[in-house]
Design an enzyme around this catalytic site. Structure first.
Site, short mmCIF file in Angstrom:
data_model
loop_
_atom_site.label_atom_id
_atom_site.label_comp_id
_atom_site.label_asym_id
_atom_site.label_seq_id
_atom_site.Cartn_x
_atom_site.Cartn_y
_atom_site.Cartn_z
CB SER A 1 -2.21 4.32 1.54
OG SER A 1 -1.64 3.04 1.41
CE LYS B 1 0.65 0.50 1.88
NZ LYS B 1 -0.09 1.54 2.60
CB SER C 1 -3.59 -0.44 1.00
OG SER C 1 -3.05 0.74 1.54
#
Length: 524
Positions: free
Chosen positions: A185, A188, A362
């Site tokens: 993640s 991102k 997230s």
């Protein structure tokens, strides 16, 4: 809970919540008090110049605003966070006593509509003032402090790391920092910087209802707003309820009481299904959805999603029109023609707020939407491959090190994604560049250790409120990238990446120890 806005005095908000979080803040406040004093002193000349910010400053704020607030509320608000910000937002999160967002496997967030991710004005100029009288951390000292921690077996055979002095852009520490690894993640961060660079922090995404003049067909046209909600507009998010009310009002003025209802998802191309398949961490990637296609009242975290978010949103819109006296057919897919007359529109909050919400929680749905929006903004095809090309192109224009990088999605759920620790730290340093203020939400949206988002339940020691970072977790993958202020008042960007891990809890703790050690380092 009142929304904290950078251009208003934070004192009333801080006073109300300080009592609720005072015990939790005590440890971090004691540790951070010396650096706060230095920063506040550095910022005194800026105090008189506090002004109401422009729209993009809703998310990032001017450095002068943070400096002005420092003198007035530092005692009540506690220490400064990792990007040099006043941390009233931490107190708010703690007072809410709710879990953070997901990192591909946590529990769902508490019910209730989400509000824009809290932010405060960064004081990067204040930190820059400190840096003029402070030498950069010594590379050998950092190596001695970090290398033993990164050799923890929990981090797998070849962890990668990089530490950069944000003020100068100089790399202070690196091991395997040019190795292209699965980032999970932390992808991102790249999505955020690319989207902000391509569209600007003020950009808004519009959903509209249009009337085909000859057929009395109303088309709900998806614009790609991943934060569109079917609930009341109680946090600045665009609401189908508002759109339906305004659409019904316009139809009534035209004397139209019965329509054929359709929906248009042609803005995006390619497969809606993510390469990982049906998964509770995200909905099918559609330009039209309400509440991320969630089947409960959660606002973050994994949960079952409706199989066709666009059709579901259109059915909800039809029900809302009926409540206003407009009879509709069952909705079906269509495409609005150029002759269609717009009846009503609703727009998302600024891109800055979307980026902050994506990073704090997230949020995979927002991430995939922003990757496609970047493709659209740069003239590429709005599918996974086009988003890959567009994100890469934007980061290349920024002069970032892309060797080995691959962006197979915007969220990091795809194991084929590749980033390096050098790229992650370069992204964070670029977001702090005084000449690129539109990128600042990529810093202000990062979860605050021990207080917000995916770091809510982590960092119960002295690093709480000091480390600000994006987490990344997949099976066998644990990453952490963000910013912090060390004991000498230096703003540092760091990235720790571990692949082939076997114990996610142990790996997570090892990464947290490394970040904590870096924050406690007086390595000048």
């Amino acid at each position: 809970m009142p929304e904290l806005r950078p251009w208003r005095s934070a004192r009333p908000h801080v006073v109300r919540i300080a009592g609720a979080v005072r015990p939790r803040l005590a440890r971090a406040a004691a540790a951070a008090k010396p650096r706060v004093a230095r920063l506040a002193r550095a910022g005194k000349p800026q105090v008189a110049r506090l002004t109401r910010p422009k729209t993009w400053q809703f998310a990032a704020g001017a450095a002068t605003a943070g400096l002005a607030l420092a003198a007035g509320v530092v005692t009540a608000a506690g220490p400064w966070d990792s990007s040099g910000q006043r941390t009233a937002e931490r107190d708010r999160a703690a007072a809410m006593d709710r879990p953070g967002g997901t990192d591909h496997g946590g529990t769902s967030g508490a019910p209730g509509r989400p509000r824009p991710a809290p932010s405060a004005a960064p004081v990067l100029t204040g930190l820059g003032g400190v840096s003029k009288v402070r030498s950069a951390p010594d590379g050998k000292a950092l190596e001695n402090a970090l290398t033993p921690l990164l050799e923890d077996p929990a981090l797998g055979p070849r962890p990668a790391a990089a530490v950069v002095d944000v003020t100068s852009g100089r790399r202070l520490y690196g091991t395997g920092s040019d190795a292209a690894l699965t980032p999970a993640s932390t992808t991102k961060i790249a999505t955020a910087v690319a989207a902000l660079s391509a569209m600007g922090a003020d950009h808004r995404i519009t959903t509209r209802a249009a009337l085909e003049p000859d057929t009395q067909e109303v088309v709900l046209v998806g614009g790609g707003d991943p934060t569109l909600t079917a609930h009341e507009n109680d946090g600045g998010w665009a609401s189908l309820r508002t759109l339906a009310a305004e659409t019904a009002g316009d139809l009534a003025e035209r004397g139209v009481r019965e329509v054929t209802l359709s929906y248009d998802t042609t803005l995006y191309a390619g497969d809606e299904k993510h390469p990982i398949g049906v998964n509770p961490n995200l909905a099918p990637v559609s330009p039209l959805m309400a509440d991320e296609g969630r089947t409960d009242d959660s606002t973050s975290g994994p949960v079952a999603r409706v199989p066709d978010p666009a059709a579901d949103a259109a059915r909800t819109f039809g029900d809302l029109l009926k409540s206003h006296g407009i009879k509709t057919t069952a909705p079906g897919p269509s495409k609005a023609t150029t002759r269609a007359k717009t009846l009503a529109t609703v727009s998302s909050p600024p891109l800055s707020a979307l980026v902050e919400r994506m990073l704090t929680n997230s949020d995979n749905d927002i991430a995939e939407a922003l990757a496609r929006q970047t493709a659209l903004a740069t003239g590429d095809r709005a599918d996974f491959a086009g988003a890959d090309r567009a994100v890469s192109a934007q980061l290349r224009e920024l002069g970032l090190p892309l060797k080995g990088a691959a962006f197979k999605d915007g969220s990091g759920l795809n194991r084929a994604d590749r980033l390096t620790a050098d790229l992650l730290t370069a992204l964070l340093a670029k977001a702090a560049d005084p000449d690129r203020p539109e990128l600042r939400p990529a810093l202000t949206g990062l979860p605050v250790a021990g207080f917000t988002g995916t770091l809510t339940s982590r960092y119960t020691d002295g690093a709480a409120g000091v480390v600000r970072a994006k987490t990344g977790t997949l099976t066998g993958v644990n990453t952490l990238a963000g910013t912090l202020v060390d004991q000498d008042g230096r703003l540092l960007a760091f990235a720790f990446m571990a692949n082939d891990t076997t114990n996610p809890e142990a790996a997570q703790k090892a990464l947290d120890r490394a970040a904590t050690t870096l924050s406690e380092c007086g390595c000048g």
